[in-house]
Design a protein around this motif. Structure first.
Motif, short mmCIF file in Angstrom:
data_model
loop_
_atom_site.label_atom_id
_atom_site.label_comp_id
_atom_site.label_asym_id
_atom_site.label_seq_id
_atom_site.Cartn_x
_atom_site.Cartn_y
_atom_site.Cartn_z
N ALA A 3 13.73 11.71 6.62
CA ALA A 3 12.88 11.27 7.73
C ALA A 3 13.25 12.03 9.01
CB ALA A 3 13.03 9.77 7.95
N LYS A 4 14.54 12.17 9.24
CA LYS A 4 15.00 12.87 10.44
C LYS A 4 14.57 14.34 10.42
CE LYS A 4 19.19 13.82 13.05
NZ LYS A 4 20.64 13.70 13.09
N ARG A 5 14.63 14.96 9.24
CA ARG A 5 14.21 16.36 9.11
C ARG A 5 12.75 16.55 9.50
NH1 ARG A 5 12.03 19.98 5.73
NH2 ARG A 5 11.38 18.53 4.14
N LEU A 6 11.94 15.49 9.34
CA LEU A 6 10.52 15.56 9.68
C LEU A 6 10.18 14.88 11.00
CD1 LEU A 6 9.09 15.01 6.11
CD2 LEU A 6 9.26 17.15 7.38
N GLY A 7 11.20 14.55 11.79
CA GLY A 7 10.96 14.02 13.13
C GLY A 7 10.81 12.50 13.20
N TYR A 8 11.23 11.79 12.19
CA TYR A 8 11.14 10.32 12.16
C TYR A 8 12.54 9.73 12.06
CZ TYR A 8 6.10 10.62 11.47
OH TYR A 8 4.77 10.86 11.63
N PHE A 9 12.64 8.46 12.33
CA PHE A 9 13.93 7.77 12.19
C PHE A 9 13.66 6.30 11.90
CE2 PHE A 9 12.61 7.69 16.57
CZ PHE A 9 12.87 6.40 17.00
N PHE A 10 14.67 5.62 11.40
CA PHE A 10 14.56 4.19 11.12
C PHE A 10 15.28 3.43 12.23
CE2 PHE A 10 13.86 6.01 6.97
CZ PHE A 10 12.84 5.23 6.47
N ALA A 11 14.65 2.36 12.71
CA ALA A 11 15.24 1.55 13.76
C ALA A 11 14.69 0.14 13.67
CB ALA A 11 14.91 2.15 15.13
N GLN A 12 15.37 -0.79 14.32
CA GLN A 12 14.84 -2.15 14.38
C GLN A 12 13.65 -2.13 15.33
OE1 GLN A 12 18.10 -4.80 15.35
NE2 GLN A 12 18.34 -5.24 13.17
N SER A 51 9.02 0.19 -2.27
CA SER A 51 9.80 -1.05 -2.36
C SER A 51 11.02 -0.98 -1.44
CB SER A 51 10.21 -1.34 -3.80
OG SER A 51 11.11 -0.38 -4.28
N MET A 52 11.61 0.20 -1.30
CA MET A 52 12.75 0.35 -0.38
C MET A 52 12.29 0.16 1.07
SD MET A 52 14.88 3.47 -2.07
CE MET A 52 16.18 3.43 -0.85
N LEU A 53 11.15 0.74 1.41
CA LEU A 53 10.62 0.58 2.77
C LEU A 53 10.26 -0.88 3.06
CD1 LEU A 53 8.40 3.79 2.98
CD2 LEU A 53 10.54 3.36 4.21
N ALA A 54 9.73 -1.57 2.06
CA ALA A 54 9.40 -2.99 2.23
C ALA A 54 10.66 -3.82 2.43
CB ALA A 54 8.62 -3.50 1.02
N ALA A 55 11.73 -3.50 1.69
CA ALA A 55 12.99 -4.22 1.85
C ALA A 55 13.58 -3.98 3.24
CB ALA A 55 13.98 -3.79 0.77
N GLY A 90 13.66 -6.01 9.33
CA GLY A 90 13.26 -5.61 10.67
C GLY A 90 13.49 -4.15 10.98
N ILE A 91 13.80 -3.36 9.96
CA ILE A 91 14.06 -1.93 10.14
C ILE A 91 12.82 -1.17 9.67
CG2 ILE A 91 15.53 0.02 9.46
CD1 ILE A 91 17.74 -2.11 8.96
N ARG A 92 12.23 -0.44 10.61
CA ARG A 92 10.97 0.25 10.32
C ARG A 92 11.03 1.70 10.76
NH1 ARG A 92 9.91 -5.01 11.58
NH2 ARG A 92 8.62 -6.12 10.08
N LEU A 93 10.17 2.48 10.16
CA LEU A 93 10.08 3.91 10.47
C LEU A 93 9.47 4.09 11.86
CD1 LEU A 93 10.59 6.62 9.02
CD2 LEU A 93 8.20 6.57 8.33
N GLN A 94 10.08 4.96 12.65
CA GLN A 94 9.60 5.26 13.99
C GLN A 94 9.38 6.76 14.11
OE1 GLN A 94 9.12 2.54 16.27
NE2 GLN A 94 9.42 1.60 14.25
N GLU A 95 8.41 7.13 14.94
CA GLU A 95 8.07 8.54 15.12
C GLU A 95 8.82 9.12 16.31
OE1 GLU A 95 4.07 11.05 16.18
OE2 GLU A 95 3.88 9.29 14.89
N GLY A 96 9.48 10.25 16.09
CA GLY A 96 10.18 10.94 17.15
C GLY A 96 9.25 11.91 17.88
N PRO A 97 9.71 12.50 18.98
CA PRO A 97 8.85 13.39 19.77
C PRO A 97 8.44 14.68 19.05
CG PRO A 97 11.09 13.30 20.68
CD PRO A 97 11.03 12.30 19.57
N GLN A 98 9.22 15.15 18.09
CA GLN A 98 8.88 16.40 17.41
C GLN A 98 8.18 16.17 16.08
OE1 GLN A 98 12.48 16.01 17.73
NE2 GLN A 98 13.00 17.33 19.44
N ALA A 99 7.84 14.95 15.76
CA ALA A 99 7.28 14.63 14.44
C ALA A 99 6.03 15.44 14.12
CB ALA A 99 6.98 13.13 14.34
N CYS A 100 5.14 15.57 15.05
CA CYS A 100 3.88 16.28 14.79
C CYS A 100 4.13 17.73 14.40
CB CYS A 100 2.98 16.19 16.02
SG CYS A 100 1.33 16.86 15.75
#
Length: 135
Positions: A5-14, A68-72, A77-87
């Protein structure tokens, strides 16, 4: 999954909401998760990890496992978030995948027998007398 996810500009956070997941990101997360799973399940068979991951991707198991991992994570309360370079990073990944799909397959490595016969032939020709060459 976090590294991909980080390699593509995303991260996981609450967070209360998750970023929209483009198909390229979903595919890469599924691939990375399944590949890592194969590495752990079959540590002594690295030559089969990629093939087994490809099989899991083609039959849909890898994608379902990733969902199923993303749902868990979302349940915690941990969800994928978009970083500034994601696009930009997603666009680069799409280009990389298109380019990879258009390249011819890499030749398989030479077998031990082929290398041995090449070396024998090379030294035979090297030791052969040269005609027409002044000495």
């Amino acid at each position: 999954m976090q590294a991909e996810a980080k390699r593509l500009g995303y991260f996981f956070a609450q967070a209360d909401t998750a970023a929209t997941m483009p198909p390229v990101l979903a595919e890469r997360l599924a691939w990375a998760t399944e590949y890592r799973r194969k590495c752990y399940l079959y540590p002594n068979c690295p030559e089969s990890w990629e093939r087994q991951t490809t099989d899991s991707m083609s039959d849909g198991y890898a994608q379902e496992h990733c969902r199923s991992m993303l749902a868990a994570l979302a349940a915690l309360g941990i969800r994928l978030q978009e970083g500034p370079q994601a696009c930009a990073l997603l666009a680069a990944e799409e280009c990389r995948q298109r380019e990879k799909a258009s390249l011819p397959p890499e030749p398989s490595p030479l077998s031990e027998v082929e290398v041995s016969s090449f070396v024998d032939e090379f030294f035979t020709k090297l030791d052969a007398p040269k005609e027409g060459v002044p000495t």
